[in-house]
Design an enzyme around this catalytic site. Structure first.
Site, PDB file in Angstrom:
ATOM      1  CE  LYS A  96      -2.257  -0.720   3.877  1.00  0.00           C
ATOM      2  NZ  LYS A  96      -1.984  -1.859   4.613  1.00  0.00           N
ATOM      3  NE  ARG A 101      -4.354   0.570   9.617  1.00  0.00           N
ATOM      4  CZ  ARG A 101      -3.246   0.085   9.698  1.00  0.00           C
ATOM      5  NH1 ARG A 101      -3.091  -1.060  10.320  1.00  0.00           N
ATOM      6  NH2 ARG A 101      -2.218   0.743   9.089  1.00  0.00           N
ATOM      7  NE  ARG A 108       6.890  -3.011   6.376  1.00  0.00           N
ATOM      8  CZ  ARG A 108       5.671  -2.863   6.510  1.00  0.00           C
ATOM      9  NH1 ARG A 108       4.746  -2.676   5.363  1.00  0.00           N
ATOM     10  NH2 ARG A 108       5.108  -3.072   7.686  1.00  0.00           N
ATOM     11  NE  ARG A 146       6.476   0.001  10.194  1.00  0.00           N
ATOM     12  CZ  ARG A 146       5.197   0.024   9.496  1.00  0.00           C
ATOM     13  NH1 ARG A 146       5.062   0.387   8.298  1.00  0.00           N
ATOM     14  NH2 ARG A 146       4.362  -0.492  10.233  1.00  0.00           N
ATOM     15  NE  ARG A 161       1.605  -3.745  11.909  1.00  0.00           N
ATOM     16  CZ  ARG A 161       2.953  -4.243  11.513  1.00  0.00           C
ATOM     17  NH1 ARG A 161       3.636  -4.867  12.258  1.00  0.00           N
ATOM     18  NH2 ARG A 161       3.398  -3.585  10.404  1.00  0.00           N
TER      19      ARG A 161
HETATM   20  P1  ADP Z   1       0.946  -1.513   8.568  1.00  0.00           P
HETATM   21  O1  ADP Z   1      -0.150  -1.420   7.395  1.00  0.00           O
HETATM   22  O2  ADP Z   1       2.258  -2.340   8.208  1.00  0.00           O
HETATM   23  O3  ADP Z   1       0.348  -1.911   9.918  1.00  0.00           O
HETATM   24  P2  ADP Z   1       0.876   1.094   9.114  1.00  0.00           P
HETATM   25  O4  ADP Z   1       2.103   2.197   8.946  1.00  0.00           O
HETATM   26  O5  ADP Z   1      -0.138   1.503   8.297  1.00  0.00           O
HETATM   27  O6  ADP Z   1       1.574  -0.015   9.041  1.00  0.00           O
HETATM   28  O7  ADP Z   1       0.599   1.291  10.694  1.00  0.00           O
HETATM   29  C1  ADP Z   1       1.383   1.177  11.740  1.00  0.00           C
HETATM   30  C2  ADP Z   1       0.543   1.078  13.053  1.00  0.00           C
HETATM   31  O8  ADP Z   1      -0.026   2.635  13.209  1.00  0.00           O
HETATM   32  C3  ADP Z   1      -0.529   0.448  13.131  1.00  0.00           C
HETATM   33  O9  ADP Z   1      -0.050  -1.108  13.586  1.00  0.00           O
HETATM   34  C4  ADP Z   1      -1.439   0.850  14.256  1.00  0.00           C
HETATM   35  O10 ADP Z   1      -0.791   0.719  15.441  1.00  0.00           O
HETATM   36  C5  ADP Z   1      -1.303   2.066  13.742  1.00  0.00           C
HETATM   37  N1  ADP Z   1      -2.470   2.717  12.866  1.00  0.00           N
HETATM   38  C6  ADP Z   1      -2.277   3.174  11.677  1.00  0.00           C
HETATM   39  N2  ADP Z   1      -3.678   3.413  11.035  1.00  0.00           N
HETATM   40  C7  ADP Z   1      -4.449   3.371  12.023  1.00  0.00           C
HETATM   41  C8  ADP Z   1      -5.729   3.348  11.805  1.00  0.00           C
HETATM   42  N3  ADP Z   1      -6.339   3.712  10.977  1.00  0.00           N
HETATM   43  N4  ADP Z   1      -6.452   3.050  13.233  1.00  0.00           N
HETATM   44  C9  ADP Z   1      -5.791   2.553  14.183  1.00  0.00           C
HETATM   45  N5  ADP Z   1      -4.507   2.558  14.373  1.00  0.00           N
HETATM   46  C10 ADP Z   1      -3.709   2.803  13.255  1.00  0.00           C
END
Ligand code: ADP
Ligand code: ZN
Length: 202
Positions: free
Chosen positions: A8, A83, A117, A148, A159
């Protein structure tokens, strides 16, 4: 939308340049706040590193602030939001959704990918050591890549579980509204992008 490691972030960076609209990644917004060392940032960091979701209220608050900025006037793309069903409902209240992109790939593939990654701590560029290019230094700005903190196997599994339970039902919700463009994200980043552009008629 798509599971962790579906590409993404990479697709969003490319699409942003092509469509000339900003990509807003809630994960990036959270990581920036976490790096600032503020009290909120420290709270966010412990949630993120454990692989849990940030509470809806906090997430929506931070996102709304960001969408008020000038560069979002002519549209924007969201990466990592919504999400949860609650977030989806809120988004539908504050904006008109033109399209939902779904990056389709199986979990075995993404678990393997996430192991490779790397992220640039300065510009956010995402690289995978399994693909061509310098594995150590950012191809955009030259900074040393980092792994990360939430890319541990345990946090990734958590996740992916959350994705299945909370996020997949939203994809279905958008599908019923005829908004979803689903692409095969199991191959290269270039292949994913090509299908998205084709699907968008670009
Ligand atoms: P990934 O897709 O690998 O989980 P992201 O960078 O999108 O990586 O998200 C990292 C973390 O940030 C998530 O595991 C969560 O803790 C938090 N996060 C990101 N977007 C949201 C969201 N829309 N709602 C709740 N937590 C979020
Ligand atoms: Zn960089």
């Amino acid at each position: 939308m798509g599971p962790q490691g579906s590409g993404k972030g990479t697709a969003a960076q490319e699409l942003s340049n092509i469509l000339k609209i900003p990509t807003i990644s809630t994960g990036d917004l959270f990581r920036t706040e976490a790096a600032s060392g503020s009290e909120l940032g420290n709270r966010l960091k412990s949630i993120i590193d454990s692989g849990s979701l940030v509470p809806d209220e906090l997430t929506v608050g931070i996102l709304k602030q960001r969408l008020l900025q000038d560069d979002c006037k002519n549209g924007y793309m969201l990466d990592g939001f919504p999400r949860t069903m609650e977030q989806a409902r809120l988004l539908e209240n504050i904006s008109q959704i033109d399209k939902v992109l779904y990056l389709d790939v199986d979990f075995d593939t993404v678990i393997e990918r996430i192991g490779g990654r790397r992220t640039c701590p300065k510009c956010g560029h995402i690289h995978n050591v399994k693909f061509a290019g310098d594995p150590n230094y950012c191809s955009v700005c030259g900074t040393k890549y980092v792994v990360r903190a939430d890319d541990t196997e345990e946090a990734i599994r958590k996740r992916l579980d959350t994705f299945t339970q909370k996020t997949l039902p939203i994809v279905e919700h958008f599908r019923q509204k005829g908004l979803v463009l689903s692409v095969d994200a199991s191959r290269t980043p270039e292949y994913t992008l090509k299908q998205i552009l084709k699907g968008l008629g670009k």
